[in-house]
Write a protein that holds these residues in place. Structure first.
Motif, PDB file in Angstrom:
ATOM      1  N   ASP A 107       5.348 -29.080 -38.002  1.00 55.18           N
ATOM      2  CA  ASP A 107       6.419 -29.893 -38.562  1.00 55.18           C
ATOM      3  C   ASP A 107       6.651 -29.491 -40.023  1.00 55.18           C
ATOM      4  OD1 ASP A 107       8.354 -31.885 -38.815  1.00 55.18           O
ATOM      5  OD2 ASP A 107       6.889 -33.397 -39.405  1.00 55.18           O
TER       6      ASP A 107
ATOM      7  N   THR B 290       1.559 -29.171 -26.274  1.00 57.03           N
ATOM      8  CA  THR B 290       2.478 -30.223 -26.697  1.00 57.03           C
ATOM      9  C   THR B 290       1.990 -30.996 -27.919  1.00 57.03           C
ATOM     10  OG1 THR B 290       1.542 -31.636 -24.948  1.00 57.03           O
ATOM     11  CG2 THR B 290       3.617 -30.506 -24.476  1.00 57.03           C
TER      12      THR B 290
ATOM     13  N   ILE C 239      11.587 -31.984 -22.460  1.00 53.18           N
ATOM     14  CA  ILE C 239      12.155 -33.321 -22.590  1.00 53.18           C
ATOM     15  C   ILE C 239      13.649 -33.308 -22.289  1.00 53.18           C
ATOM     16  CG2 ILE C 239      12.798 -35.071 -24.313  1.00 53.18           C
ATOM     17  CD1 ILE C 239       9.937 -34.658 -25.489  1.00 53.18           C
ATOM     18  N   ASN C 240      14.359 -32.309 -22.804  1.00 47.59           N
ATOM     19  CA  ASN C 240      15.799 -32.229 -22.533  1.00 47.59           C
ATOM     20  C   ASN C 240      16.076 -32.014 -21.053  1.00 47.59           C
ATOM     21  OD1 ASN C 240      16.890 -32.629 -25.131  1.00 47.59           O
ATOM     22  ND2 ASN C 240      16.385 -30.544 -25.724  1.00 47.59           N
TER      23      ASN C 240
ATOM     24  N   TYR D 248       6.886 -37.912 -25.958  1.00 47.91           N
ATOM     25  CA  TYR D 248       7.710 -37.858 -24.745  1.00 47.91           C
ATOM     26  C   TYR D 248       8.436 -39.177 -24.536  1.00 47.91           C
ATOM     27  CZ  TYR D 248       6.661 -33.412 -22.416  1.00 47.91           C
ATOM     28  OH  TYR D 248       6.607 -32.086 -22.066  1.00 47.91           O
TER      29      TYR D 248
ATOM     30  N   GLY E 205      16.820 -40.112 -26.249  1.00 55.18           N
ATOM     31  CA  GLY E 205      17.783 -39.137 -25.743  1.00 55.18           C
ATOM     32  C   GLY E 205      18.711 -39.725 -24.706  1.00 55.18           C
TER      33      GLY E 205
ATOM     34  N   SER F 296       1.149 -36.455 -27.600  1.00 56.57           N
ATOM     35  CA  SER F 296       2.370 -35.915 -27.007  1.00 56.57           C
ATOM     36  C   SER F 296       3.003 -36.915 -26.051  1.00 56.57           C
ATOM     37  CB  SER F 296       2.094 -34.598 -26.286  1.00 56.57           C
ATOM     38  OG  SER F 296       1.189 -34.781 -25.219  1.00 56.57           O
TER      39      SER F 296
ATOM     40  N   LYS G  84      11.157 -39.757 -27.344  1.00 61.04           N
ATOM     41  CA  LYS G  84      12.302 -38.849 -27.311  1.00 61.04           C
ATOM     42  C   LYS G  84      13.115 -38.996 -26.034  1.00 61.04           C
ATOM     43  CE  LYS G  84      10.992 -35.299 -30.608  1.00 61.04           C
ATOM     44  NZ  LYS G  84      10.961 -33.846 -30.884  1.00 61.04           N
TER      45      LYS G  84
ATOM     46  N   ASP H  96       9.764 -24.775 -29.029  1.00 58.49           N
ATOM     47  CA  ASP H  96       8.984 -26.000 -28.840  1.00 58.49           C
ATOM     48  C   ASP H  96       9.131 -26.386 -27.371  1.00 58.49           C
ATOM     49  OD1 ASP H  96       8.031 -28.596 -28.667  1.00 58.49           O
ATOM     50  OD2 ASP H  96       8.875 -29.228 -30.581  1.00 58.49           O
TER      51      ASP H  96
ATOM     52  N   ASP I 222      10.045 -30.081 -26.508  1.00 55.74           N
ATOM     53  CA  ASP I 222      11.450 -30.469 -26.661  1.00 55.74           C
ATOM     54  C   ASP I 222      12.306 -29.902 -25.530  1.00 55.74           C
ATOM     55  OD1 ASP I 222      11.686 -32.243 -28.723  1.00 55.74           O
ATOM     56  OD2 ASP I 222      12.366 -30.798 -30.211  1.00 55.74           O
TER      57      ASP I 222
END
Length: 231
Positions: free
Chosen positions: A205, A198, A221-222, A18, A25, A14, A21, A215, A218
């Motif tokens: 998937d 995580t 992360i955002n 991280y 991002g 994970s 992404k 999730d 995700d």
């Protein structure tokens, strides 16, 4: 941009997601030529689980707090865990931390409230499913959190500890986890399945479930990207 410090290694798979992404991002939001400043303190997921199995939550808080202090010493302006299980002592670590910590649970709860979920089904490690720390913020917003029966909990925990933490996804294990999620959705009338570890997204998937999937990685992360770029 603000510098983020990640407590990684809980687990390694994970942590890699991280990092990838978050950097992707930030680049997508700010354009080419912009990547965030990050630092990672890689701890050991099995030490975290051992602390939980022994009920040594003071020891776990000490372990994680030392990691956060190392991130702050490396110039991190705020921090985050890359695993949900460490959130069992989030409040204590946040109290001791020299820098703010962005909670995965708070971000996930806001997401669920925004989608008007009334009941969610939680999959995760043993400490996450059996403890109250994940349920508590959801319950405060009137959202019921249900978990699998004991046999299914053992199946999920074994899959996480013996396969997913090492990046292994066996077809038979993936099917078993999918079946558990479908049973929970149908029998417990859940509005969404929470991937509350995580590493679980590795096993889901390409899996099509009959309800929404939360999730939490995700979602978290955002929230971290928002904080990095000041949104």
């Amino acid at each position: 941009m603000r510098k983020l410090g990640l407590i990684g290694g809980t687990g390694p798979e994970s942590t890699v997601i991280y990092y990838k992404k978050i950097t992707d991002g930030v680049r997508r939001r700010l354009g080419r030529g912009r990547f965030p400043h990050l630092c990672i303190e890689s701890l050991d997921v099995f030490e975290v689980l051992d602390f939980c199995k022994r009920g040594d939550y003071d020891g776990l808080a000490d372990y994680l707090t030392r990691g956060i202090a190392d991130l702050a010493a490396a110039g991190a302006e705020f921090a985050a865990f890359t695993g949900i299980t460490p959130h069992v002592v989030f409040d204590e670590v946040a109290r001791r931390s020299p820098i703010p910590i962005v909670s995965m649970l708070d971000a996930s709860c806001r997401y669920a409230v925004g989608r008007h979920y009334g009941r969610v089904a939680l999959l995760g490690t043993g400490p996450t499913m059996d403890g109250d720390f994940f349920h508590r913020p959801f319950r405060a917003h009137g959202i019921d959190v249900v978990t699998p029966d004991d046999a299914d909990k053992r199946c999920i925990a074994k899959a996480i500890e013996t396969e997913l933490e090492y990046g292994i996804v066996r077809p038979a294990t993936q099917k078993a986890l999918e079946d558990i999620a479908v049973r929970l959705a149908e029998q417990r009338h859940a509005d969404a399945i929470v991937l509350g570890c995580t590493e679980l997204p590795l096993a889901f998937d390409g899996v099509d479930l009959p309800v929404d999937v939360m999730d939490v990685m995700d979602i978290h992360i955002n929230a971290l990207i928002d904080r990095i770029i000041g949104e």
